[in-house]
Motif scaffolding. Structure first.
Motif, PDB file in Angstrom:
ATOM      1  N   ARG A 198     -14.002   3.119   1.410  1.00 53.33           N
ATOM      2  CA  ARG A 198     -14.035   4.169   0.448  1.00 53.33           C
ATOM      3  C   ARG A 198     -15.381   4.273   0.464  1.00 53.33           C
ATOM      4  O   ARG A 198     -16.314   4.107   1.017  1.00 53.33           O
ATOM      5  CB  ARG A 198     -14.537   3.175  -1.070  1.00 53.33           C
ATOM      6  CG  ARG A 198     -12.631   2.851  -1.521  1.00 53.33           C
ATOM      7  CD  ARG A 198     -11.653   3.884  -0.426  1.00 53.33           C
ATOM      8  NE  ARG A 198      -9.986   3.486  -1.383  1.00 53.33           N
ATOM      9  CZ  ARG A 198      -9.339   3.340  -1.240  1.00 53.33           C
ATOM     10  NH1 ARG A 198      -8.664   3.597   0.403  1.00 53.33           N
ATOM     11  NH2 ARG A 198      -7.880   3.001  -1.806  1.00 53.33           N
ATOM     12  N   ASP A 222     -11.083   0.270  -5.614  1.00 59.75           N
ATOM     13  CA  ASP A 222     -11.493   1.938  -6.304  1.00 59.75           C
ATOM     14  C   ASP A 222     -12.142   1.222  -7.119  1.00 59.75           C
ATOM     15  O   ASP A 222     -12.135   2.531  -8.183  1.00 59.75           O
ATOM     16  CB  ASP A 222     -10.342   2.695  -6.502  1.00 59.75           C
ATOM     17  CG  ASP A 222      -9.976   2.910  -5.620  1.00 59.75           C
ATOM     18  OD1 ASP A 222      -9.015   2.883  -4.610  1.00 59.75           O
ATOM     19  OD2 ASP A 222     -10.457   3.615  -4.434  1.00 59.75           O
ATOM     20  N   ASP A 272       0.462   5.138   0.387  1.00 61.03           N
ATOM     21  CA  ASP A 272      -0.597   6.443   0.600  1.00 61.03           C
ATOM     22  C   ASP A 272      -1.918   6.316   0.019  1.00 61.03           C
ATOM     23  O   ASP A 272      -2.748   6.528  -0.498  1.00 61.03           O
ATOM     24  CB  ASP A 272       0.030   7.684  -0.449  1.00 61.03           C
ATOM     25  CG  ASP A 272       0.581   8.139  -0.285  1.00 61.03           C
ATOM     26  OD1 ASP A 272       1.495   7.882  -1.706  1.00 61.03           O
ATOM     27  OD2 ASP A 272       1.176   8.698   0.623  1.00 61.03           O
ATOM     28  N   ASP A 273      -2.776   5.058   1.102  1.00 60.33           N
ATOM     29  CA  ASP A 273      -3.965   4.843   0.797  1.00 60.33           C
ATOM     30  C   ASP A 273      -4.275   3.698  -0.057  1.00 60.33           C
ATOM     31  O   ASP A 273      -5.867   3.777  -0.724  1.00 60.33           O
ATOM     32  CB  ASP A 273      -5.036   5.699   1.255  1.00 60.33           C
ATOM     33  CG  ASP A 273      -6.245   4.739   2.604  1.00 60.33           C
ATOM     34  OD1 ASP A 273      -7.128   5.962   1.593  1.00 60.33           O
ATOM     35  OD2 ASP A 273      -5.664   4.345   2.813  1.00 60.33           O
ATOM     36  N   GLN A 274      -3.501   3.605  -1.125  1.00 61.58           N
ATOM     37  CA  GLN A 274      -3.382   3.117  -2.339  1.00 61.58           C
ATOM     38  C   GLN A 274      -2.788   1.631  -2.741  1.00 61.58           C
ATOM     39  O   GLN A 274      -1.745   1.121  -2.340  1.00 61.58           O
ATOM     40  CB  GLN A 274      -3.057   3.218  -3.858  1.00 61.58           C
ATOM     41  CG  GLN A 274      -3.922   5.207  -4.442  1.00 61.58           C
ATOM     42  CD  GLN A 274      -5.199   4.677  -4.097  1.00 61.58           C
ATOM     43  OE1 GLN A 274      -6.079   3.889  -4.991  1.00 61.58           O
ATOM     44  NE2 GLN A 274      -6.376   5.532  -4.013  1.00 61.58           N
ATOM     45  N   VAL A 302      -6.262  -0.527   3.496  1.00 65.20           N
ATOM     46  CA  VAL A 302      -7.046   0.629   3.147  1.00 65.20           C
ATOM     47  C   VAL A 302      -8.084   1.583   3.558  1.00 65.20           C
ATOM     48  O   VAL A 302      -8.652   0.600   4.664  1.00 65.20           O
ATOM     49  CB  VAL A 302      -6.925   1.346   1.590  1.00 65.20           C
ATOM     50  CG1 VAL A 302      -5.763   0.641   0.849  1.00 65.20           C
ATOM     51  CG2 VAL A 302      -7.657  -0.217   0.670  1.00 65.20           C
ATOM     52  N   VAL A 334       1.138  -1.101  -0.224  1.00 63.48           N
ATOM     53  CA  VAL A 334       0.246   0.090   0.005  1.00 63.48           C
ATOM     54  C   VAL A 334       0.936   1.135   0.131  1.00 63.48           C
ATOM     55  O   VAL A 334       2.000   1.093   0.648  1.00 63.48           O
ATOM     56  CB  VAL A 334      -0.969   0.077   1.356  1.00 63.48           C
ATOM     57  CG1 VAL A 334      -1.880   1.263   1.279  1.00 63.48           C
ATOM     58  CG2 VAL A 334      -1.876  -1.168   1.167  1.00 63.48           C
ATOM     59  N   GLU A 345     -10.772  -3.426   3.556  1.00 54.50           N
ATOM     60  CA  GLU A 345     -11.368  -2.332   4.375  1.00 54.50           C
ATOM     61  C   GLU A 345     -12.083  -2.259   5.903  1.00 54.50           C
ATOM     62  O   GLU A 345     -12.054  -2.163   6.463  1.00 54.50           O
ATOM     63  CB  GLU A 345     -12.533  -1.533   3.722  1.00 54.50           C
ATOM     64  CG  GLU A 345     -11.863  -1.261   2.531  1.00 54.50           C
ATOM     65  CD  GLU A 345     -13.376  -0.402   1.538  1.00 54.50           C
ATOM     66  OE1 GLU A 345     -14.193  -1.288   2.148  1.00 54.50           O
ATOM     67  OE2 GLU A 345     -12.554   0.048   0.803  1.00 54.50           O
ATOM     68  N   GLY A 392      -7.181  -5.879  -6.158  1.00 52.93           N
ATOM     69  CA  GLY A 392      -7.108  -4.309  -6.049  1.00 52.93           C
ATOM     70  C   GLY A 392      -8.115  -3.192  -6.377  1.00 52.93           C
ATOM     71  O   GLY A 392      -8.833  -2.429  -6.256  1.00 52.93           O
ATOM     72  N   GLN A 393      -8.053  -4.654  -7.801  1.00 52.81           N
ATOM     73  CA  GLN A 393      -9.869  -3.695  -8.197  1.00 52.81           C
ATOM     74  C   GLN A 393     -10.304  -3.421  -8.116  1.00 52.81           C
ATOM     75  O   GLN A 393     -12.231  -2.596  -8.487  1.00 52.81           O
ATOM     76  CB  GLN A 393      -9.269  -4.018  -9.880  1.00 52.81           C
ATOM     77  CG  GLN A 393      -8.260  -4.095 -10.965  1.00 52.81           C
ATOM     78  CD  GLN A 393      -7.812  -4.382 -11.493  1.00 52.81           C
ATOM     79  OE1 GLN A 393      -8.980  -5.709 -12.856  1.00 52.81           O
ATOM     80  NE2 GLN A 393      -7.728  -4.363 -12.693  1.00 52.81           N
ATOM     81  N   VAL A 438      -0.899  -1.075  -4.192  1.00 54.87           N
ATOM     82  CA  VAL A 438      -0.036  -0.626  -5.511  1.00 54.87           C
ATOM     83  C   VAL A 438       0.598  -2.317  -6.691  1.00 54.87           C
ATOM     84  O   VAL A 438       1.010  -2.308  -7.188  1.00 54.87           O
ATOM     85  CB  VAL A 438       1.688  -0.446  -4.981  1.00 54.87           C
ATOM     86  CG1 VAL A 438       1.027   1.281  -4.918  1.00 54.87           C
ATOM     87  CG2 VAL A 438       1.828  -0.816  -4.480  1.00 54.87           C
TER      88      VAL A 438
END
Lengths: 708, 181
Positions: free
Chosen positions: A473, A55, A24-26, A470, A22, A448, A51-52, A28
């Protein structure tokens, strides 16, 4: 800020260990966690694609209140407070007017423990026991046969076995070696089966289709769909009449052999051959192979629970395991720690959910009709359609898409529309949410949230932590918060056994003496231990006596529990509800539909994740060359598949891997982000069902395929 | 210096796509582009059917025709046996694609030819490529052929192996294991 967070995947029942990178809260990068004993760093295409999920543009952002008619697609975003107030208002009204038992609650496959634990205390305190779920088409119909027989739901002990019979299962398609078992492996979580082969074990696969698993078998038996019970009964006939069974074990640890022997006399290999399309000689060979190879195991899979004769078929398999002396021995079918029916608990609760502090006073609405499996969907639909035993009024759904994931879409839709109030708590606007929900709530996804998972293993029970990688959202909330807010509004939050996530963990895992701080420090723990032949040592019964956890203390070949309930006490074969052999049915719809699992997806999920959709963009049906030829169909064309209930569209693949007379159809399509016209369940009836488990003929229904 | 090779046991492969997605994830390849592929074949007639899955990607040849034919010098073979592309020098002329007998390269944007690089950054960091680590059936192994104690060297010595298109003289660094035909 960069970090690597260990967690567990929530994509399927495996719950593989993942390391999520991760920044910055994404997210990778995602890789398998080498430290997690289930998968040791390996992963599948689904886990890698998660990961998809986080978001995805399809993520539900805020609570949505329906405007206009159900299914009109008009929504109003409201605040969580408004949403929770609305639920409180509606459920209070329904409780006062009709009684709390008129609230149904639905959950989907519990691939995350949160799915089966969420809101259970709330429903109990509110006063409803009416779980309305998918139990009837999965694992539970088989448990309904195994528990009365020998008191536990076994897992396969691949390491050390000499013969593996995989029956109605496709581990290399579902990417699951067992049910929940974490196998010792240094070569990937699917390796145990091939590793056993390398050590000399023979692999036999019984399936109408040459699946990915059948393709690796030493012997593939292409059986007619839904006739597995007949094969099992004929094997019992051969083994018993040939005196090939384990006489010591049968005498000491079973009851009912006299009755079983007499009963199976009629089920000759010739009788079974005519039903199953498996030659009598091969049936004899297979029976002898299973009886005489020591040790041997049978992995019976979820495909059994796609037929209207599942419970009796699995009873026959249970008897096979018992009389050959393969129960709870190394290399056999074993009661590993934490399997259903193991007497040592690792968590407060059961496969249906967390232990509640109270129980609703009214029994389940289907407790009389289906005492061994009340929570199946069809009985709830019956109640909605008939008003008997009473008319349900509301439905709360969590992690489920029942409008399309259950058989008979049109009947379900008609029934659900009779409800006054439907709440759907999910991460996406599924077909269910779109077409019948009045209020939709945005859930956190597994990346989450906190949760835990337990895995049987030969070492003991493995307990692993799921933790947020993370931040949630949009305005997604986890069930812990939402349940507490509802409990407060109903005035019973004070009597809850937990209030925070920490308290939930401490409560749920008290029998294992674990809690959240411990798991955060050590995300994978081992509790308890395992021994074989527990029936000799008093380790299968809560009272500590030797024997099995059944009414007689022995393996019940003749099931006293079934007799008491008015079910056939000896395993029997009934032809699938829709049969090509029935001259009435089989003429217009001569093909038998069988459900196909995909490596890229899980049930109706994840077709909106781009990596996975790239692997498998379209829904397919697979047909044998001859069947395609007689219908003038070509490879790759879109076709219509019809049944008496409706029709769908699929792309055709012509193959030699499917038994002639069978059409293998992709399950799981039908959400709005994929192909609404490809919902398998439009074709399948739910009225004709297994009399014990309510199971539909999901892989033995009649249909026809034609040009579009 | 090491000499990196990969071994693939096609008998174990079930075509699950884990390696394909792992490669996409690691290399951020766009939709429709994959540097790792699986060739799927079915043969026979019901009920005697055979299914074969053959993962392929860049073979990191010892005699790479792509390197030989690259006009810009962007395609090079490292001293430890990995065939790589300098993206800054690559003009996207596609001579490498023309020269390669394996069809394992792709153009994801104008001026850039992409292909497997054995996860060079992982390897230099002492880790194995993504496709090797992810596979749930351990279909792949990766290591240093110059090291006689490496599992790779042992496997090549002990097992029956073959490589693709050896008639072209490319000397691929990807070996396939087969116990049965």
């Amino acid at each position: 800020m960069k970090k690597i967070v260990p967690t567990i995947c929530g994509g399927c029942h495996n719950n593989c260990g993942m390391l999520v990178h991760v920044e910055d809260d994404q997210i990778v990068f995602i890789e398998g966690n080498p430290e997690h004993p289930f998968n040791r760093g390996t992963l599948c295409p689904k886990g890698l694609s998660m990961g998809q999920l986080v978001d995805s543009p399809d993520r539900l952002k805020r609570p949505l209140k329906r405007l206009g008619k159900r299914g009109s697609g008009k929504w109003q975003e409201i605040s969580w407070d408004e949403a929770l107030d609305l639920i409180t208002e509606k459920l209070t009204e329904i409780k006062e007017k009709y009684g709390p038992e008129t609230l149904l609650f639905g959950t989907g496959a519990p691939m995350m423990n949160s799915v089966r634990n969420a809101f259970k205390e709330f429903y109990a305190q509110y006063g409803t026991a009416n779980l309305w779920a998918i139990n009837h088409l999965c694992f539970v119909p088989r448990v309904a046969a195994l528990l009365p027989t020998y008191g536990f739901r076994d897992e396969e002990d691949y390491d050390g076995t000499s013969l593996i019979i995989i029956w109605g299962a496709n581990p290399f398609g579902s990417l699951r070696s067992g049910s929940y078992m974490a196998y010792d492996n240094r070569k990937g979580y699917l390796s145990p089966i091939l590793d056993a082969k390398e050590k000399g074990a023979k692999l036999v696969v019984i399936d109408p289709v040459c699946t990915q698993t059948a393709a690796k078998a030493d012997l593939w038996i292409p059986i007619r769909p839904g006739t597995d019970g007949a094969l099992a009964l004929a094997m019992l006939n051969v083994i018993i009449e040939g005196n090939m069974y384990d006489k010591d074990f049968v005498e000491k640890w079973t009851v009912g052999m006299v009755q079983l022997r007499e009963h199976v006399h009629q089920f000759t290999p010739e009788w079974a051959a005519e039903i199953t399309d498996v030659p009598a000689a091969q049936i004899r060979e297979l029976a002898a192979m299973y009886a005489m190879t020591k040790p041997a195991l049978i992995h019976e899979g979820n495909a059994f629970a796609y037929h209207t004769n599942v419970v009796q078929a699995v009873r026959a398999i249970a008897c096979l395991r018992a009389i050959t002396g393969n129960l709870d021995i190394p290399g056999g079918n074993v009661c590993f720690p934490n399997v259903v029916g193991h007497p040592v608990p690792v968590e407060q609760g059961s496969p249906t959910g967390i232990k509640t502090s109270v129980n609703a006073s009214a029994p389940h609405l289907a407790a009389d009709r289906y005492p061994l499996l009340s929570a199946g969907a069809p009985a709830g639909i019956d109640a909605l359609m008939t008003g008997k035993p009473y008319q349900p009024r509301a439905l709360m759904i969590f992690h489920s898409n029942p409008l399309i994931s259950d058989a008979n879409y049109n009947r379900i839709k008609e029934a659900l529309n009779k409800l006054d109030f439907i709440v759907d708590f999910d991460i996406f606007l599924t077909r269910t949410a779109e077409e019948v929900a009045d209020l939709v709530l945005p859930d956190t996804c597994f990346l989450e949230t906190f949760d835990y998972r337990t895995y049987p293993s030969a070492e003991g029970t493995i307990i692993a932590l799921r933790q947020p990688v993370v931040s949630p959202r949009h305005e997604a909330r986890s069930f812990y918060e939402v349940e507490q807010e509802l409990a407060k509004r109903f005035g019973f939050a004070d009597t809850y056994p937990w209030h925070t996530v920490e308290e939930f963990f401490a409560y749920a895992l008290a029998p294992s003496k674990l809690d959240l701080p411990t798991l955060k420090a050590k995300p994978v723990c081992l509790v308890g231990k395992h021994e074989y032949r527990k029936y000799e040592k008093g380790m299968l019964r809560p009272d500590g006596q030797a024997g099995f956890n059944t009414p007689s203390g022995k393996v019940e070949l003749y099931s006293s529990a079934f007799e008491k309930l008015g079910y056939e006490a000896l395993p029997t074969y009934h032809e699938p509800a829709e049969s090509p052999r029935n001259p009435e049915h089989g003429k217009q719809y001569p093909l038998t539909g069988v459900n196909r699992r995909s490596v890229n997806y899980v049930h109706f999920k994840y077709r909106n994740l781009p990596y996975l959709r790239e692997m498998e963009p379209e829904p397919h049906a697979y047909l044998h060359t001859n069947d395609a030829k007689t219908r003038s169909l070509t490879d790759g064309e879109w076709v219509r598949i019809s049944s008496p209930l409706g029709h769908i569209k699929m792309k055709l693949k012509i193959t030699e891997r499917v038994k002639p007379g069978v059409i293998l159809i992709d399950g799981g399509w039908g959400n709005s982000w994929d192909f609404k016209t490809a919902n398998y369940n439009v074709l399948v009836d739910d009225v004709k069902r297994d009399p014990i488990s309510q199971t539909s003929a999901l892989s033995s229904f009649l249909c026809e395929v034609s040009r579009l | 210096m090491a000499r990196y090779v990969m071994i693939i046991d096609t008998d174990r492969c079930i075509g699950c796509n884990a390696c394909i997605v792992a490669c996409k994830l690691k290399n951020a390849t766009p939709p429709g582009i994959s540097w790792c592929k699986v060739i799927r074949q079915e043969s026979g007639t019901f009920p005697k059917v055979t299914v074969a899955n053959t993962p392929i990607q860049c073979m990191h040849c010892q005699n790479p025709p792509c390197v030989e034919n690259c006009p810009t010098g962007s395609r090079v073979k490292t001293a430890d046996g990995i065939v790589t592309t300098d993206q800054d020098k690559c003009t996207g002329c596609e001579e490498c694609i023309q020269a390669c007998p394996y069809d394992v390269q792709s153009v994801s944007e104008p001026g850039v030819v992409g292909k497997c690089d054995f996860c060079l950054d992982f390897v230099r960091d002492g880790k194995k490529p993504a496709c090797v680590r992810v596979c749930p059936l351990h279909v792949r192994e990766f290591g240093d052929l110059d090291d006689p104690d490496d599992i790779i060297s042992k496997l090549i010595k002990e097992r029956s192996i073959f490589r693709l298109h050896t008639e072209k003289g490319t000397e691929p660094s990807v070996y396939y294991l087969r116990d049965k035909d």
